[in-house]
Motif scaffolding. Structure first.
Motif, PDB file in Angstrom:
ATOM      1  N   LYS A  27      39.902   8.258  74.750  1.00 62.53           N
ATOM      2  CA  LYS A  27      40.160   9.405  75.632  1.00 62.53           C
ATOM      3  C   LYS A  27      40.066   8.999  77.096  1.00 62.53           C
ATOM      4  N   LEU A  28      39.052   8.202  77.434  1.00 63.47           N
ATOM      5  CA  LEU A  28      38.907   7.739  78.813  1.00 63.47           C
ATOM      6  C   LEU A  28      40.100   6.883  79.217  1.00 63.47           C
ATOM      7  N   TRP A  29      40.509   5.966  78.335  1.00 63.46           N
ATOM      8  CA  TRP A  29      41.649   5.108  78.650  1.00 63.46           C
ATOM      9  C   TRP A  29      42.928   5.917  78.821  1.00 63.46           C
ATOM     10  N   GLU A  30      43.066   6.988  78.054  1.00 63.57           N
ATOM     11  CA  GLU A  30      44.247   7.839  78.205  1.00 63.57           C
ATOM     12  C   GLU A  30      44.220   8.531  79.576  1.00 63.57           C
ATOM     13  N   ILE A  31      43.080   9.064  79.946  1.00 64.31           N
ATOM     14  CA  ILE A  31      42.941   9.756  81.235  1.00 64.31           C
ATOM     15  C   ILE A  31      43.170   8.807  82.408  1.00 64.31           C
ATOM     16  N   THR A  32      42.695   7.575  82.275  1.00 68.81           N
ATOM     17  CA  THR A  32      42.780   6.608  83.368  1.00 68.81           C
ATOM     18  C   THR A  32      43.967   5.653  83.242  1.00 68.81           C
ATOM     19  N   ASN A  33      44.775   5.823  82.212  1.00 68.70           N
ATOM     20  CA  ASN A  33      45.960   5.002  81.972  1.00 68.70           C
ATOM     21  C   ASN A  33      45.618   3.511  81.871  1.00 68.70           C
ATOM     22  N   LEU A  34      44.555   3.213  81.150  1.00 64.06           N
ATOM     23  CA  LEU A  34      44.092   1.829  81.044  1.00 64.06           C
ATOM     24  C   LEU A  34      44.536   1.100  79.792  1.00 64.06           C
ATOM     25  N   GLY A  35      44.772   1.781  78.741  1.00 62.29           N
ATOM     26  CA  GLY A  35      45.114   1.065  77.519  1.00 62.29           C
ATOM     27  C   GLY A  35      45.160   2.010  76.358  1.00 62.29           C
ATOM     28  N   GLY A  36      45.185   1.451  75.209  1.00 63.93           N
ATOM     29  CA  GLY A  36      45.233   2.246  74.000  1.00 63.93           C
ATOM     30  C   GLY A  36      45.753   1.415  72.856  1.00 63.93           C
ATOM     31  N   GLY A  50      32.916   5.816  82.212  1.00 61.88           N
ATOM     32  CA  GLY A  50      33.492   4.550  82.645  1.00 61.88           C
ATOM     33  C   GLY A  50      33.434   3.492  81.579  1.00 61.88           C
ATOM     34  N   SER A  51      34.291   2.489  81.741  1.00 67.18           N
ATOM     35  CA  SER A  51      34.304   1.362  80.816  1.00 67.18           C
ATOM     36  C   SER A  51      34.617   0.081  81.563  1.00 67.18           C
ATOM     37  N   CYS A  52      34.153  -1.020  81.005  1.00 66.15           N
ATOM     38  CA  CYS A  52      34.424  -2.355  81.536  1.00 66.15           C
ATOM     39  C   CYS A  52      34.339  -3.320  80.363  1.00 66.15           C
ATOM     40  N   TRP A  53      35.434  -3.989  80.073  1.00 66.34           N
ATOM     41  CA  TRP A  53      35.528  -4.883  78.929  1.00 66.34           C
ATOM     42  C   TRP A  53      35.797  -6.297  79.444  1.00 66.34           C
ATOM     43  N   VAL A  54      34.988  -7.239  79.040  1.00 69.34           N
ATOM     44  CA  VAL A  54      35.161  -8.630  79.417  1.00 69.34           C
ATOM     45  C   VAL A  54      35.354  -9.444  78.149  1.00 69.34           C
ATOM     46  N   THR A  55      36.447 -10.190  78.096  1.00 72.49           N
ATOM     47  CA  THR A  55      36.696 -11.074  76.962  1.00 72.49           C
ATOM     48  C   THR A  55      36.459 -12.514  77.413  1.00 72.49           C
ATOM     49  N   ASN A  56      36.228 -13.375  76.427  1.00 74.62           N
ATOM     50  CA  ASN A  56      35.849 -14.752  76.704  1.00 74.62           C
ATOM     51  C   ASN A  56      36.740 -15.670  75.871  1.00 74.62           C
ATOM     52  N   ASP A  57      37.494 -16.534  76.550  1.00 72.63           N
ATOM     53  CA  ASP A  57      38.323 -17.482  75.793  1.00 72.63           C
ATOM     54  C   ASP A  57      37.687 -18.872  75.753  1.00 72.63           C
ATOM     55  N   SER A  58      36.425 -18.958  76.112  1.00 75.72           N
ATOM     56  CA  SER A  58      35.594 -20.160  76.172  1.00 75.72           C
ATOM     57  C   SER A  58      35.933 -21.056  77.363  1.00 75.72           C
ATOM     58  N   ARG A  59      36.942 -20.686  78.124  1.00 76.31           N
ATOM     59  CA  ARG A  59      37.302 -21.407  79.346  1.00 76.31           C
ATOM     60  C   ARG A  59      37.033 -20.538  80.563  1.00 76.31           C
ATOM     61  N   ARG A  60      37.358 -19.251  80.406  1.00 76.78           N
ATOM     62  CA  ARG A  60      37.094 -18.283  81.471  1.00 76.78           C
ATOM     63  C   ARG A  60      36.949 -16.906  80.847  1.00 76.78           C
ATOM     64  N   LEU A  61      36.435 -16.009  81.652  1.00 78.59           N
ATOM     65  CA  LEU A  61      36.313 -14.609  81.245  1.00 78.59           C
ATOM     66  C   LEU A  61      37.477 -13.826  81.823  1.00 78.59           C
ATOM     67  N   ILE A  88      37.097   4.406  85.725  1.00 77.35           N
ATOM     68  CA  ILE A  88      36.147   5.494  85.909  1.00 77.35           C
ATOM     69  C   ILE A  88      36.890   6.814  85.754  1.00 77.35           C
ATOM     70  N   HIS A  89      36.296   7.744  85.036  1.00 75.30           N
ATOM     71  CA  HIS A  89      36.869   9.077  84.878  1.00 75.30           C
ATOM     72  C   HIS A  89      37.154   9.656  86.272  1.00 75.30           C
ATOM     73  N   PRO A  90      38.311  10.304  86.453  1.00 76.50           N
ATOM     74  CA  PRO A  90      38.677  10.816  87.780  1.00 76.50           C
ATOM     75  C   PRO A  90      37.615  11.712  88.444  1.00 76.50           C
ATOM     76  N   GLU A  91      36.866  12.460  87.677  1.00 75.54           N
ATOM     77  CA  GLU A  91      35.835  13.328  88.257  1.00 75.54           C
ATOM     78  C   GLU A  91      34.688  12.530  88.882  1.00 75.54           C
ATOM     79  N   TYR A  92      34.582  11.246  88.547  1.00 77.70           N
ATOM     80  CA  TYR A  92      33.472  10.415  89.014  1.00 77.70           C
ATOM     81  C   TYR A  92      33.923   9.275  89.928  1.00 77.70           C
TER      82      TYR A  92
END
Length: 141
Positions: free
Chosen positions: A19-28, A61-72, A79-83
């Motif tokens: 739901k947050l990603w839909e509101i903030t157009n981040l992914g899905g 809010g959300s923050c996702w960090v992936t790791n490919d063993s070389r870099r993140l 962040i939700h628009p109200e915040y």
């Protein structure tokens, strides 16, 4: 900001994240961002932080960090628009950067050129534009 602090993602957060990603157009799910992908990335050294207002239990809010063993790679920081414009994006960015520093790894991200707020936060935190590069993707095989 005291009632709002980063915490680790739990699998039962997933529907709220969508739901947050839909509101903030981040992914899905259409972009390959699903619960299984999140869980696999966590098993491979990734991190996923949630910002939740502990008073209202609202996920903001959300923050996702992936790791490919070389870099993140920093993904889905939003962040939700109200915040927005209250320092929460900076808080999550600093959380991701502290994690990268603890691993002594570089961190890379993509941000839309029209997202001036995010660009300013990232530049303030020391990110640089990779001159001469174009971002490309192939979603379907």
């Amino acid at each position: 900001m005291s009632s709002i602090k980063p915490r680790s993602y739990k699998s039962d957060d997933y529907q709220h994240i969508l739901k947050l990603w839909e509101i903030t157009n981040l992914g899905g799910e259409e972009r390959g961002d699903n619960a299984e992908t999140i869980e696999v990335s966590l098993l491979h050294g990734g991190k996923f932080w949630i910002l939740e207002d502990s008073k209202t239990r609202k996920l903001i809010g959300s923050c996702w960090v992936t790791n490919d063993s070389r870099r993140l790679y920093l993904h889905h920081l939003g962040i939700h628009p109200e915040y927005q414009h209250q320092g929460y994006g900076k808080l999550l960015t600093e959380t991701a950067l502290a994690h990268a520093k603890s691993l002594n790894m570089q961190i890379k991200l993509e941000v839309h050129h029209s997202n001036k707020t995010a660009l300013n936060i990232y530049k303030e935190q020391g990110f640089n534009i990779l001159e001469g590069y174009e971002v490309m993707i192939k979603r379907r095989h």
